[in-house]
Design a protein around this motif. Sequence first.
Motif, short mmCIF file in Angstrom:
data_model
loop_
_atom_site.label_atom_id
_atom_site.label_comp_id
_atom_site.label_asym_id
_atom_site.label_seq_id
_atom_site.Cartn_x
_atom_site.Cartn_y
_atom_site.Cartn_z
N LEU A 28 -58.19 49.41 103.74
CA LEU A 28 -59.33 50.04 103.07
C LEU A 28 -60.62 49.72 103.81
CD1 LEU A 28 -60.01 51.67 100.50
CD2 LEU A 28 -60.38 49.49 99.34
N VAL A 29 -60.77 48.48 104.26
CA VAL A 29 -61.96 48.06 105.00
C VAL A 29 -62.06 48.80 106.33
CG1 VAL A 29 -63.02 46.14 106.25
CG2 VAL A 29 -62.11 45.77 103.95
N MET A 30 -60.98 48.78 107.12
CA MET A 30 -61.02 49.41 108.44
C MET A 30 -61.22 50.92 108.34
SD MET A 30 -58.29 47.27 110.76
CE MET A 30 -56.94 47.35 109.60
N ASN A 31 -60.55 51.53 107.40
CA ASN A 31 -60.68 52.98 107.23
C ASN A 31 -62.11 53.35 106.86
OD1 ASN A 31 -59.22 55.59 107.07
ND2 ASN A 31 -59.83 55.52 104.93
N ASN A 32 -62.73 52.55 106.00
CA ASN A 32 -64.10 52.83 105.58
C ASN A 32 -65.09 52.63 106.73
OD1 ASN A 32 -65.96 53.65 103.61
ND2 ASN A 32 -66.43 51.55 103.04
N VAL A 33 -64.87 51.60 107.57
CA VAL A 33 -65.73 51.38 108.73
C VAL A 33 -65.63 52.58 109.69
CG1 VAL A 33 -66.03 50.01 110.83
CG2 VAL A 33 -65.70 48.87 108.64
N ASP A 45 -54.41 41.30 111.37
CA ASP A 45 -54.29 39.88 111.73
C ASP A 45 -55.64 39.18 111.75
OD1 ASP A 45 -51.56 40.11 111.97
OD2 ASP A 45 -51.60 40.49 114.12
N THR A 46 -56.65 39.80 112.37
CA THR A 46 -57.94 39.12 112.48
C THR A 46 -58.65 39.02 111.13
OG1 THR A 46 -59.03 41.19 113.13
CG2 THR A 46 -58.23 39.75 114.89
N LEU A 47 -58.50 40.05 110.29
CA LEU A 47 -59.10 39.98 108.97
C LEU A 47 -58.45 38.88 108.12
CD1 LEU A 47 -59.62 43.75 108.07
CD2 LEU A 47 -61.39 42.05 108.51
N ARG A 48 -57.16 38.70 108.31
CA ARG A 48 -56.45 37.66 107.56
C ARG A 48 -56.92 36.26 107.97
NH1 ARG A 48 -51.78 38.13 104.47
NH2 ARG A 48 -51.70 36.33 103.08
N PRO A 70 -71.27 49.34 106.83
CA PRO A 70 -70.74 48.58 105.68
C PRO A 70 -70.19 47.22 106.11
CG PRO A 70 -69.08 50.10 106.46
CD PRO A 70 -70.28 50.27 107.38
N TYR A 71 -69.83 46.42 105.12
CA TYR A 71 -69.15 45.13 105.34
C TYR A 71 -69.91 44.23 106.31
CZ TYR A 71 -65.37 48.00 103.44
OH TYR A 71 -64.60 48.85 102.68
N PHE A 72 -71.19 44.07 106.05
CA PHE A 72 -72.03 43.28 106.95
C PHE A 72 -71.49 41.87 107.15
CE2 PHE A 72 -75.75 41.18 108.57
CZ PHE A 72 -76.47 42.17 109.22
N ARG A 73 -71.02 41.27 106.08
CA ARG A 73 -70.60 39.87 106.16
C ARG A 73 -69.20 39.74 106.77
NH1 ARG A 73 -73.31 36.74 101.14
NH2 ARG A 73 -73.23 35.09 102.70
N ILE A 74 -68.34 40.71 106.54
CA ILE A 74 -67.03 40.68 107.18
C ILE A 74 -67.19 40.80 108.69
CG2 ILE A 74 -64.86 41.94 107.51
CD1 ILE A 74 -64.79 42.54 104.60
N TYR A 121 -70.47 47.52 96.82
CA TYR A 121 -70.95 46.50 97.74
C TYR A 121 -69.81 45.83 98.48
CZ TYR A 121 -75.80 46.52 96.12
OH TYR A 121 -77.09 46.88 95.85
N ASN A 122 -68.74 45.46 97.78
CA ASN A 122 -67.72 44.58 98.35
C ASN A 122 -66.40 45.25 98.68
OD1 ASN A 122 -69.70 42.71 97.77
ND2 ASN A 122 -68.34 41.26 96.80
N VAL A 123 -66.08 46.37 98.08
CA VAL A 123 -64.76 46.97 98.27
C VAL A 123 -64.86 48.26 99.08
CG1 VAL A 123 -62.71 47.89 97.12
CG2 VAL A 123 -63.92 45.94 96.13
N ILE A 124 -65.63 49.22 98.62
CA ILE A 124 -65.83 50.48 99.36
C ILE A 124 -67.34 50.74 99.43
CG2 ILE A 124 -63.65 51.71 99.11
CD1 ILE A 124 -64.61 52.80 96.46
#
Length: 359
Positions: free
Chosen positions: A246-251, A142-145, A264-268, A211-214
Amino acid sequence: MCRNMGRKVKEIAGSSSKQAETQPKKWRYLGRDDDSDEVEEIELDPTDKSVWEAGPLDDKAAAFICEREVREVEFGPFNVFARLCALGWEAALSCYDKDNKNLFKDEIQEWMATLKCNEYSKPSQMKLTGTVNGIDVGMSFDTLRKLEKYDSLPARDYTIPSLDDLLLKPEANPRWNDMLEALFLPGTFHGTLYRRNLKIEVKLLLMICIYNVIPRRGDNQEVRFPEVPILYPLLHGSPRFPFRYLVMNNVWICWNKVGRNIIPYFRIITGLLKLFKAITSEDKGAAKRHKPFDIRRMGVGWTYDESERYHKLKSEGQRWHALKVDARALLPGEEDEPESKAETRVGMKTTPMNRMVAT
Protein backbone atom coordinates in the motif's frame (compact mmCIF):
# COMPACT_ATOMS: atom_id res chain seq x y z
CA MET A 1 2.72 -4.96 -13.74
CA CYS A 2 4.56 -1.74 -13.25
CA ARG A 3 6.56 -0.31 -16.13
CA ASN A 4 9.65 1.72 -15.56
CA MET A 5 8.14 4.74 -17.34
CA GLY A 6 9.16 8.04 -15.86
CA ARG A 7 9.29 11.66 -16.73
CA LYS A 8 12.62 13.18 -17.66
CA VAL A 9 14.57 14.21 -14.59
CA LYS A 10 15.95 17.72 -14.61
CA GLU A 11 19.50 18.54 -13.66
CA ILE A 12 20.57 21.55 -11.71
CA ALA A 13 23.33 23.45 -13.48
CA GLY A 14 26.69 23.65 -11.82
CA SER A 15 28.35 21.47 -9.28
CA SER A 16 26.83 20.59 -5.95
CA SER A 17 28.24 22.07 -2.78
CA LYS A 18 28.82 18.50 -1.63
CA GLN A 19 31.26 17.32 -4.28
CA ALA A 20 32.84 14.07 -3.22
CA GLU A 21 36.61 13.82 -3.13
CA THR A 22 36.41 10.99 -5.67
CA GLN A 23 33.99 11.50 -8.52
CA PRO A 24 31.31 8.74 -8.33
CA LYS A 25 30.53 6.73 -11.40
CA LYS A 26 27.70 8.15 -13.48
CA TRP A 27 24.55 6.08 -13.86
CA ARG A 28 21.89 5.83 -16.54
CA TYR A 29 18.21 6.58 -16.26
CA LEU A 30 15.52 5.53 -18.70
CA GLY A 31 12.66 7.97 -19.01
CA ARG A 32 10.29 9.64 -21.44
CA ASP A 33 8.52 12.93 -21.85
CA ASP A 34 4.80 13.04 -21.12
CA ASP A 35 3.96 13.72 -24.77
CA SER A 36 6.29 11.18 -26.34
CA ASP A 37 6.43 7.40 -26.49
CA GLU A 38 10.14 7.40 -27.22
CA VAL A 39 12.28 6.12 -24.38
CA GLU A 40 15.34 8.26 -23.86
CA GLU A 41 18.56 7.31 -22.10
CA ILE A 42 19.93 10.09 -19.90
CA GLU A 43 23.27 10.07 -18.13
CA LEU A 44 23.15 11.61 -14.67
CA ASP A 45 25.89 12.55 -12.28
CA PRO A 46 24.85 11.52 -8.74
CA THR A 47 26.68 14.52 -7.28
CA ASP A 48 24.33 16.84 -9.19
CA LYS A 49 21.07 17.33 -7.36
CA SER A 50 18.00 16.36 -9.34
CA VAL A 51 14.85 18.20 -8.38
CA TRP A 52 11.22 17.24 -8.16
CA GLU A 53 9.88 17.99 -11.63
CA ALA A 54 7.36 20.57 -10.46
CA GLY A 55 10.24 22.42 -8.79
CA PRO A 56 11.47 22.40 -5.19
CA LEU A 57 8.63 22.17 -2.71
CA ASP A 58 10.34 24.02 0.14
CA ASP A 59 7.84 26.86 -0.07
CA LYS A 60 4.91 24.47 -0.40
CA ALA A 61 4.68 23.01 3.08
CA ALA A 62 1.34 21.37 2.34
CA ALA A 63 2.98 19.19 -0.30
CA PHE A 64 4.88 17.18 2.31
CA ILE A 65 2.64 14.79 4.22
CA CYS A 66 4.32 13.90 7.49
CA GLU A 67 2.96 10.96 9.46
CA ARG A 68 1.81 11.67 13.00
CA GLU A 69 2.24 9.56 16.08
CA VAL A 70 -1.06 8.16 17.38
CA ARG A 71 -0.89 7.81 21.15
CA GLU A 72 -2.57 4.76 22.59
CA VAL A 73 -3.49 6.50 25.82
CA GLU A 74 -5.75 8.84 23.82
CA PHE A 75 -6.99 6.74 20.91
CA GLY A 76 -6.80 3.21 22.34
CA PRO A 77 -10.21 3.48 24.06
CA PHE A 78 -11.75 4.29 20.66
CA ASN A 79 -10.49 0.97 19.21
CA VAL A 80 -8.04 2.61 16.80
CA PHE A 81 -5.16 0.37 17.89
CA ALA A 82 -7.31 -2.74 17.96
CA ARG A 83 -8.49 -2.16 14.39
CA LEU A 84 -5.02 -1.65 12.93
CA CYS A 85 -3.63 -4.59 14.92
CA ALA A 86 -6.36 -6.78 13.45
CA LEU A 87 -4.80 -6.17 10.01
CA GLY A 88 -1.18 -6.33 11.23
CA TRP A 89 -0.77 -2.60 10.49
CA GLU A 90 -0.01 -1.40 14.02
CA ALA A 91 3.41 -0.03 12.94
CA ALA A 92 1.54 2.64 10.97
CA LEU A 93 0.68 4.29 14.29
CA SER A 94 4.28 4.94 15.32
CA CYS A 95 6.72 7.62 14.20
CA TYR A 96 9.33 5.36 12.56
CA ASP A 97 12.17 7.56 13.76
CA LYS A 98 13.25 8.88 17.15
CA ASP A 99 14.33 12.16 15.55
CA ASN A 100 11.21 14.28 15.85
CA LYS A 101 12.72 17.70 15.18
CA ASN A 102 14.38 17.59 11.74
CA LEU A 103 12.76 17.57 8.32
CA PHE A 104 15.08 16.50 5.49
CA LYS A 105 13.07 18.04 2.67
CA ASP A 106 15.88 18.48 0.13
CA GLU A 107 17.01 14.87 0.44
CA ILE A 108 13.46 13.52 0.16
CA GLN A 109 12.81 15.64 -2.93
CA GLU A 110 16.01 14.28 -4.46
CA TRP A 111 14.89 10.71 -3.76
CA MET A 112 11.47 11.31 -5.33
CA ALA A 113 12.99 13.12 -8.34
CA THR A 114 15.19 10.13 -9.22
CA LEU A 115 12.62 7.44 -8.44
CA LYS A 116 12.42 4.28 -10.55
CA CYS A 117 10.14 1.26 -10.28
CA ASN A 118 11.11 -2.28 -11.21
CA GLU A 119 8.93 -4.69 -13.15
CA TYR A 120 7.21 -7.16 -10.85
CA SER A 121 4.66 -9.95 -11.05
CA LYS A 122 3.36 -9.81 -7.49
CA PRO A 123 3.23 -7.06 -4.83
CA SER A 124 6.02 -8.52 -2.67
CA GLN A 125 8.46 -8.07 -5.58
CA MET A 126 7.81 -4.36 -6.05
CA LYS A 127 10.77 -2.04 -5.43
CA LEU A 128 11.16 1.73 -5.73
CA THR A 129 14.71 3.10 -6.00
CA GLY A 130 15.91 6.68 -5.78
CA THR A 131 19.39 8.18 -5.40
CA VAL A 132 20.45 10.59 -2.65
CA ASN A 133 23.99 11.89 -2.22
CA GLY A 134 25.14 9.29 -4.76
CA ILE A 135 23.62 6.37 -2.80
CA ASP A 136 20.83 4.19 -4.19
CA VAL A 137 18.00 3.93 -1.64
CA GLY A 138 15.47 1.16 -2.28
CA MET A 139 11.97 0.92 -0.84
CA SER A 140 10.89 -2.73 -0.85
CA PHE A 141 9.16 -5.32 1.32
CA ASP A 142 12.53 -6.18 2.89
CA THR A 143 13.79 -2.65 3.54
CA LEU A 144 10.47 -1.45 4.93
CA ARG A 145 10.43 -4.40 7.31
CA LYS A 146 13.83 -3.27 8.63
CA LEU A 147 12.25 0.02 9.71
CA GLU A 148 9.25 -1.41 11.53
CA LYS A 149 7.46 -4.70 11.90
CA TYR A 150 4.97 -3.97 9.16
CA ASP A 151 2.41 -6.65 8.29
CA SER A 152 2.75 -8.46 11.59
CA LEU A 153 0.02 -10.88 10.49
CA PRO A 154 0.01 -13.02 7.33
CA ALA A 155 -1.54 -11.24 4.35
CA ARG A 156 -2.56 -12.61 0.99
CA ASP A 157 -0.14 -11.47 -1.69
CA TYR A 158 -2.53 -9.73 -4.05
CA THR A 159 -3.18 -6.32 -5.53
CA ILE A 160 -5.68 -4.09 -3.76
CA PRO A 161 -8.90 -4.45 -5.78
CA SER A 162 -9.77 -1.63 -8.14
CA LEU A 163 -13.25 -0.18 -8.42
CA ASP A 164 -13.80 -2.26 -11.56
CA ASP A 165 -12.76 -5.43 -9.69
CA LEU A 166 -15.19 -4.64 -6.89
CA LEU A 167 -18.05 -4.06 -9.30
CA LEU A 168 -17.30 -6.88 -11.77
CA LYS A 169 -15.99 -9.58 -9.42
CA PRO A 170 -18.23 -9.48 -6.33
CA GLU A 171 -17.60 -13.16 -5.64
CA ALA A 172 -13.89 -12.44 -4.96
CA ASN A 173 -14.29 -9.19 -3.00
CA PRO A 174 -16.79 -7.50 -0.70
CA ARG A 175 -19.55 -5.95 -2.76
CA TRP A 176 -19.23 -2.20 -3.30
CA ASN A 177 -22.67 -1.37 -1.91
CA ASP A 178 -22.09 -3.61 1.11
CA MET A 179 -18.91 -1.68 1.90
CA LEU A 180 -20.68 1.65 1.54
CA GLU A 181 -23.47 0.46 3.80
CA ALA A 182 -20.93 -0.56 6.45
CA LEU A 183 -19.09 2.79 6.34
CA PHE A 184 -21.86 5.38 5.92
CA LEU A 185 -24.95 6.38 7.84
CA PRO A 186 -28.14 4.82 6.44
CA GLY A 187 -29.38 6.40 3.23
CA THR A 188 -26.40 8.75 2.79
CA PHE A 189 -24.14 6.88 0.33
CA HIS A 190 -26.05 7.37 -2.91
CA GLY A 191 -24.40 9.85 -5.25
CA THR A 192 -21.54 11.91 -3.84
CA LEU A 193 -19.74 10.26 -0.93
CA TYR A 194 -19.47 13.01 1.67
CA ARG A 195 -17.18 12.61 4.65
CA ARG A 196 -19.78 14.14 6.94
CA ASN A 197 -21.98 11.09 6.30
CA LEU A 198 -19.44 8.54 7.49
CA LYS A 199 -20.18 6.78 10.74
CA ILE A 200 -18.20 8.46 13.47
CA GLU A 201 -15.81 5.53 14.04
CA VAL A 202 -15.04 5.42 10.30
CA LYS A 203 -14.54 9.20 10.21
CA LEU A 204 -11.93 8.87 12.97
CA LEU A 205 -10.15 6.09 11.06
CA LEU A 206 -10.15 8.20 7.90
CA MET A 207 -8.42 11.08 9.71
CA ILE A 208 -5.56 8.75 10.64
CA CYS A 209 -5.53 7.12 7.20
CA ILE A 210 -4.98 10.38 5.30
CA TYR A 211 -1.77 10.96 7.27
CA ASN A 212 -0.39 7.51 8.12
CA VAL A 213 -1.96 4.89 5.85
CA ILE A 214 -2.94 6.44 2.49
CA PRO A 215 -1.70 10.06 2.73
CA ARG A 216 -3.35 12.56 0.45
CA ARG A 217 -4.11 16.23 -0.01
CA GLY A 218 -7.41 17.59 -1.23
CA ASP A 219 -10.72 18.91 -0.07
CA ASN A 220 -12.15 17.85 3.26
CA GLN A 221 -15.62 17.21 1.91
CA GLU A 222 -15.61 13.91 0.04
CA VAL A 223 -14.39 10.33 0.41
CA ARG A 224 -12.26 9.11 -2.52
CA PHE A 225 -13.16 5.78 -4.09
CA PRO A 226 -9.75 4.18 -3.25
CA GLU A 227 -10.34 4.96 0.44
CA VAL A 228 -13.45 2.77 0.60
CA PRO A 229 -11.69 -0.64 0.25
CA ILE A 230 -9.10 0.57 2.81
CA LEU A 231 -11.61 1.71 5.42
CA TYR A 232 -13.77 -1.40 5.10
CA PRO A 233 -11.13 -3.90 6.31
CA LEU A 234 -10.08 -1.46 9.02
CA LEU A 235 -13.63 -1.58 10.26
CA HIS A 236 -14.11 -5.35 9.86
CA GLY A 237 -10.61 -6.83 10.26
CA SER A 238 -10.61 -8.38 6.77
CA PRO A 239 -9.70 -8.82 4.00
CA ARG A 240 -6.01 -8.40 4.85
CA PHE A 241 -3.42 -7.15 2.38
CA PRO A 242 0.16 -5.92 2.78
CA PHE A 243 0.59 -2.45 4.24
CA ARG A 244 4.03 -2.27 2.61
CA TYR A 245 2.55 -2.67 -0.86
CA LEU A 246 0.00 0.00 0.00
CA VAL A 247 2.86 2.38 0.86
CA MET A 248 4.90 1.69 -2.28
CA ASN A 249 1.89 1.80 -4.58
CA ASN A 250 0.81 5.14 -3.13
CA VAL A 251 4.32 6.62 -3.51
CA TRP A 252 4.45 5.50 -7.15
CA ILE A 253 1.00 6.97 -7.83
CA CYS A 254 2.19 10.30 -6.40
CA TRP A 255 5.33 10.13 -8.56
CA ASN A 256 3.21 9.69 -11.69
CA LYS A 257 0.58 12.25 -10.69
CA VAL A 258 0.17 15.20 -13.03
CA GLY A 259 1.68 18.26 -11.39
CA ARG A 260 3.64 16.21 -8.85
CA ASN A 261 2.35 18.26 -5.96
CA ILE A 262 2.55 15.82 -3.04
CA ILE A 263 5.18 13.69 -1.34
CA PRO A 264 3.65 11.16 1.09
CA TYR A 265 5.19 9.12 3.93
CA PHE A 266 7.72 11.77 4.89
CA ARG A 267 8.88 9.88 7.96
CA ILE A 268 9.07 6.46 6.30
CA ILE A 269 11.24 7.88 3.53
CA THR A 270 13.43 9.64 6.10
CA GLY A 271 13.88 6.35 7.92
CA LEU A 272 14.93 4.67 4.68
CA LEU A 273 17.48 7.37 3.89
CA LYS A 274 19.02 6.92 7.32
CA LEU A 275 18.95 3.14 6.97
CA PHE A 276 21.03 3.41 3.77
CA LYS A 277 23.23 6.14 5.33
CA ALA A 278 22.22 8.47 2.49
CA ILE A 279 21.79 11.39 4.92
CA THR A 280 25.26 12.69 5.68
CA SER A 281 26.62 14.72 8.57
CA GLU A 282 26.31 17.81 6.36
CA ASP A 283 22.56 17.29 5.98
CA LYS A 284 21.12 19.23 8.89
CA GLY A 285 17.52 19.33 7.76
CA ALA A 286 14.97 21.96 8.70
CA ALA A 287 14.18 22.40 12.36
CA LYS A 288 10.53 21.61 12.91
CA ARG A 289 8.94 19.49 15.59
CA HIS A 290 6.67 16.67 14.46
CA LYS A 291 3.25 16.98 16.04
CA PRO A 292 1.34 13.90 17.24
CA PHE A 293 -2.40 13.56 16.84
CA ASP A 294 -4.13 15.41 19.65
CA ILE A 295 -7.59 14.16 20.47
CA ARG A 296 -8.45 17.57 21.89
CA ARG A 297 -7.50 19.39 18.68
CA MET A 298 -8.69 17.30 15.76
CA GLY A 299 -9.99 20.20 13.72
CA VAL A 300 -13.27 21.58 12.45
CA GLY A 301 -16.25 19.35 13.11
CA TRP A 302 -14.75 17.57 16.12
CA THR A 303 -15.11 18.25 19.83
CA TYR A 304 -13.72 16.25 22.73
CA ASP A 305 -14.91 16.15 26.30
CA GLU A 306 -14.62 13.75 29.18
CA SER A 307 -16.46 12.79 32.31
CA GLU A 308 -15.38 10.78 35.32
CA ARG A 309 -15.78 7.49 33.43
CA TYR A 310 -15.88 8.27 29.70
CA HIS A 311 -13.97 9.89 26.85
CA LYS A 312 -16.50 11.71 24.65
CA LEU A 313 -16.12 12.54 20.96
CA LYS A 314 -18.66 14.52 18.97
CA SER A 315 -18.75 15.06 15.23
CA GLU A 316 -21.56 16.58 13.18
CA GLY A 317 -24.47 15.14 15.09
CA GLN A 318 -22.85 11.89 16.22
CA ARG A 319 -21.49 11.16 19.68
CA TRP A 320 -19.14 8.41 20.78
CA HIS A 321 -18.52 7.55 24.44
CA ALA A 322 -15.54 5.31 25.23
CA LEU A 323 -14.99 3.95 28.72
CA LYS A 324 -11.70 5.07 30.29
CA VAL A 325 -9.11 2.35 30.85
CA ASP A 326 -8.78 3.26 34.52
CA ALA A 327 -12.49 3.94 35.10
CA ARG A 328 -13.58 2.91 38.56
CA ALA A 329 -16.14 0.15 38.97
CA LEU A 330 -19.70 1.25 39.67
CA LEU A 331 -20.85 0.88 43.25
CA PRO A 332 -23.67 -1.59 44.02
CA GLY A 333 -26.91 -0.05 42.78
CA GLU A 334 -25.12 2.93 41.21
CA GLU A 335 -26.38 3.87 37.77
CA ASP A 336 -24.04 4.68 34.93
CA GLU A 337 -24.07 8.13 33.38
CA PRO A 338 -27.60 8.94 32.24
CA GLU A 339 -28.43 9.35 28.57
CA SER A 340 -31.08 11.54 27.03
CA LYS A 341 -34.29 9.76 26.02
CA ALA A 342 -34.04 11.53 22.66
CA GLU A 343 -30.82 9.76 21.82
CA THR A 344 -30.90 6.76 19.50
CA ARG A 345 -28.08 4.31 19.03
CA VAL A 346 -26.50 3.90 15.60
CA GLY A 347 -23.55 2.17 14.03
CA MET A 348 -22.28 0.04 16.91
CA LYS A 349 -23.78 -2.10 19.59
CA THR A 350 -23.42 -0.69 23.08
CA THR A 351 -20.78 -2.44 25.15
CA PRO A 352 -19.07 -1.52 28.43
CA MET A 353 -16.01 -0.53 26.38
CA ASN A 354 -17.70 1.41 23.64
CA ARG A 355 -20.85 3.47 23.36
CA MET A 356 -21.84 5.50 20.33
CA VAL A 357 -25.05 7.50 20.07
CA ALA A 358 -26.43 10.03 17.61
CA THR A 359 -28.10 13.22 18.75
